[in-house]
Scaffold this motif. Structure first.
Motif, PDB file in Angstrom:
ATOM      1  N   THR A  31       0.401  -1.522  -0.245  1.00  0.00           N
ATOM      2  CA  THR A  31      -0.163  -0.052  -0.454  1.00  0.00           C
ATOM      3  C   THR A  31       0.921   0.983  -0.525  1.00  0.00           C
ATOM      4  O   THR A  31       0.933   2.091  -0.491  1.00  0.00           O
ATOM      5  CB  THR A  31      -1.035  -0.395   1.274  1.00  0.00           C
ATOM      6  OG1 THR A  31      -0.025   0.395   2.585  1.00  0.00           O
ATOM      7  CG2 THR A  31      -2.156  -1.113   0.960  1.00  0.00           C
ATOM      8  N   LEU A  32       1.599   1.459   0.708  1.00  0.00           N
ATOM      9  CA  LEU A  32       2.614   2.523   0.321  1.00  0.00           C
ATOM     10  C   LEU A  32       3.853   1.625  -0.933  1.00  0.00           C
ATOM     11  O   LEU A  32       4.235   3.826  -1.913  1.00  0.00           O
ATOM     12  CB  LEU A  32       3.914   2.833   1.555  1.00  0.00           C
ATOM     13  CG  LEU A  32       4.799   3.355   1.902  1.00  0.00           C
ATOM     14  CD1 LEU A  32       4.221   5.031   1.348  1.00  0.00           C
ATOM     15  CD2 LEU A  32       6.029   2.858   2.521  1.00  0.00           C
ATOM     16  N   VAL A  33       4.180   1.050  -1.629  1.00  0.00           N
ATOM     17  CA  VAL A  33       5.273   0.714  -2.883  1.00  0.00           C
ATOM     18  C   VAL A  33       4.932   1.410  -3.875  1.00  0.00           C
ATOM     19  O   VAL A  33       4.504   1.942  -4.184  1.00  0.00           O
ATOM     20  CB  VAL A  33       5.366  -0.385  -2.411  1.00  0.00           C
ATOM     21  CG1 VAL A  33       6.379  -0.868  -4.230  1.00  0.00           C
ATOM     22  CG2 VAL A  33       7.136  -1.222  -1.224  1.00  0.00           C
ATOM     23  N   PHE A  43       5.864  12.269 -10.971  1.00  0.00           N
ATOM     24  CA  PHE A  43       6.965  13.701 -11.002  1.00  0.00           C
ATOM     25  C   PHE A  43       8.151  13.645 -12.017  1.00  0.00           C
ATOM     26  O   PHE A  43       8.416  14.643 -12.124  1.00  0.00           O
ATOM     27  CB  PHE A  43       7.331  13.237  -9.843  1.00  0.00           C
ATOM     28  CG  PHE A  43       8.249  14.902  -8.937  1.00  0.00           C
ATOM     29  CD1 PHE A  43       7.788  16.397  -8.912  1.00  0.00           C
ATOM     30  CD2 PHE A  43       9.757  14.642  -9.018  1.00  0.00           C
ATOM     31  CE1 PHE A  43       8.207  16.834  -8.348  1.00  0.00           C
ATOM     32  CE2 PHE A  43      10.722  15.386  -8.490  1.00  0.00           C
ATOM     33  CZ  PHE A  43      10.269  16.567  -8.768  1.00  0.00           C
ATOM     34  N   GLY A  44       8.555  12.749 -12.617  1.00  0.00           N
ATOM     35  CA  GLY A  44       9.251  12.783 -13.048  1.00  0.00           C
ATOM     36  C   GLY A  44       8.708  12.867 -15.009  1.00  0.00           C
ATOM     37  O   GLY A  44       9.967  13.507 -15.294  1.00  0.00           O
ATOM     38  N   ALA A  45       7.929  12.208 -15.024  1.00  0.00           N
ATOM     39  CA  ALA A  45       7.370  13.614 -16.428  1.00  0.00           C
ATOM     40  C   ALA A  45       7.975  14.459 -16.138  1.00  0.00           C
ATOM     41  O   ALA A  45       7.431  15.034 -17.127  1.00  0.00           O
ATOM     42  CB  ALA A  45       5.972  12.183 -16.489  1.00  0.00           C
ATOM     43  N   PHE A  46       6.528  15.332 -15.377  1.00  0.00           N
ATOM     44  CA  PHE A  46       6.499  16.584 -14.964  1.00  0.00           C
ATOM     45  C   PHE A  46       7.900  17.276 -15.570  1.00  0.00           C
ATOM     46  O   PHE A  46       8.113  18.297 -16.195  1.00  0.00           O
ATOM     47  CB  PHE A  46       5.245  16.449 -13.682  1.00  0.00           C
ATOM     48  CG  PHE A  46       5.408  18.561 -13.517  1.00  0.00           C
ATOM     49  CD1 PHE A  46       5.551  19.506 -14.203  1.00  0.00           C
ATOM     50  CD2 PHE A  46       6.366  18.956 -12.204  1.00  0.00           C
ATOM     51  CE1 PHE A  46       4.907  20.779 -14.250  1.00  0.00           C
ATOM     52  CE2 PHE A  46       6.448  19.973 -12.289  1.00  0.00           C
ATOM     53  CZ  PHE A  46       5.615  20.704 -12.548  1.00  0.00           C
ATOM     54  N   LEU A  47       8.777  16.674 -14.868  1.00  0.00           N
ATOM     55  CA  LEU A  47      10.184  17.015 -14.353  1.00  0.00           C
ATOM     56  C   LEU A  47      10.772  17.419 -15.516  1.00  0.00           C
ATOM     57  O   LEU A  47      11.393  18.445 -16.137  1.00  0.00           O
ATOM     58  CB  LEU A  47      10.683  16.640 -13.212  1.00  0.00           C
ATOM     59  CG  LEU A  47      12.025  17.111 -12.638  1.00  0.00           C
ATOM     60  CD1 LEU A  47      12.326  18.277 -12.282  1.00  0.00           C
ATOM     61  CD2 LEU A  47      13.234  16.174 -12.315  1.00  0.00           C
ATOM     62  N   SER A  69      12.072   5.062 -10.307  1.00  0.00           N
ATOM     63  CA  SER A  69      13.129   4.263  -9.812  1.00  0.00           C
ATOM     64  C   SER A  69      13.632   4.695  -8.616  1.00  0.00           C
ATOM     65  O   SER A  69      14.510   3.777  -7.784  1.00  0.00           O
ATOM     66  CB  SER A  69      14.126   3.392 -10.844  1.00  0.00           C
ATOM     67  OG  SER A  69      14.620   4.504 -11.411  1.00  0.00           O
ATOM     68  N   ALA A  70      14.108   5.624  -8.356  1.00  0.00           N
ATOM     69  CA  ALA A  70      14.751   6.614  -7.328  1.00  0.00           C
ATOM     70  C   ALA A  70      13.930   6.612  -6.487  1.00  0.00           C
ATOM     71  O   ALA A  70      14.731   6.135  -5.660  1.00  0.00           O
ATOM     72  CB  ALA A  70      15.089   7.708  -8.197  1.00  0.00           C
ATOM     73  N   SER A  71      12.367   6.943  -6.846  1.00  0.00           N
ATOM     74  CA  SER A  71      11.774   7.558  -5.624  1.00  0.00           C
ATOM     75  C   SER A  71      11.315   5.734  -5.284  1.00  0.00           C
ATOM     76  O   SER A  71      11.270   5.873  -3.407  1.00  0.00           O
ATOM     77  CB  SER A  71      10.564   7.542  -6.136  1.00  0.00           C
ATOM     78  OG  SER A  71      10.123   6.744  -6.760  1.00  0.00           O
ATOM     79  N   LEU A  72      11.808   4.782  -5.373  1.00  0.00           N
ATOM     80  CA  LEU A  72      10.957   3.077  -4.939  1.00  0.00           C
ATOM     81  C   LEU A  72      12.351   2.804  -3.842  1.00  0.00           C
ATOM     82  O   LEU A  72      11.900   2.345  -3.423  1.00  0.00           O
ATOM     83  CB  LEU A  72      11.278   1.918  -5.931  1.00  0.00           C
ATOM     84  CG  LEU A  72       9.529   2.440  -6.636  1.00  0.00           C
ATOM     85  CD1 LEU A  72       9.120   1.535  -7.595  1.00  0.00           C
ATOM     86  CD2 LEU A  72       8.163   2.077  -5.253  1.00  0.00           C
ATOM     87  N   SER A  73      13.747   3.092  -4.920  1.00  0.00           N
ATOM     88  CA  SER A  73      14.690   3.270  -4.166  1.00  0.00           C
ATOM     89  C   SER A  73      14.894   3.706  -3.246  1.00  0.00           C
ATOM     90  O   SER A  73      16.374   2.437  -1.725  1.00  0.00           O
ATOM     91  CB  SER A  73      16.103   2.907  -4.933  1.00  0.00           C
ATOM     92  OG  SER A  73      15.844   4.955  -4.616  1.00  0.00           O
TER      93      SER A  73
END
Length: 90
Positions: A31-33, A43-47, A69-73
């Protein structure tokens, strides 16, 4: 813009599902992942879209994949065998 957001959200969800399937012992609850992967991809697409302007669809999805992938890491916990005790050796 709508297809970029939808594509990046699906890509982030797929990446989060794959990470939750492959590393369930090192990640918190699903539920968090899952929302973290989607939010990171959006956010990556927006950036990427903001930085590159009207870039190609593939570049925006690549930026979404990198940030997701950076936020999941950041959610990964260390494995048990690499944990060190808090007391110093004598």
């Amino acid at each position: 813009m709508f297809l970029e957001a939808l594509g990046s959200a699906i890509l982030g969800l797929a990446l989060a599902c794959a990470a939750a399937y492959r590393l369930p012992h090192r990640l918190p609850s699903r539920t968090l992942v899952l929302p973290t992967g989607v939010a990171g991809a959006l956010f990556g697409a927006f950036l990427t879209h903001t930085a590159l302007g009207s870039a190609t669809y593939l570049l925006v999805l690549t930026g979404a994949l990198i940030v997701a992938s950076a936020s999941l890491s950041l959610l990964l916990r260390p494995t048990e065998r690499f944990r060190r005790s808090s007391s110093a050796p004598a």
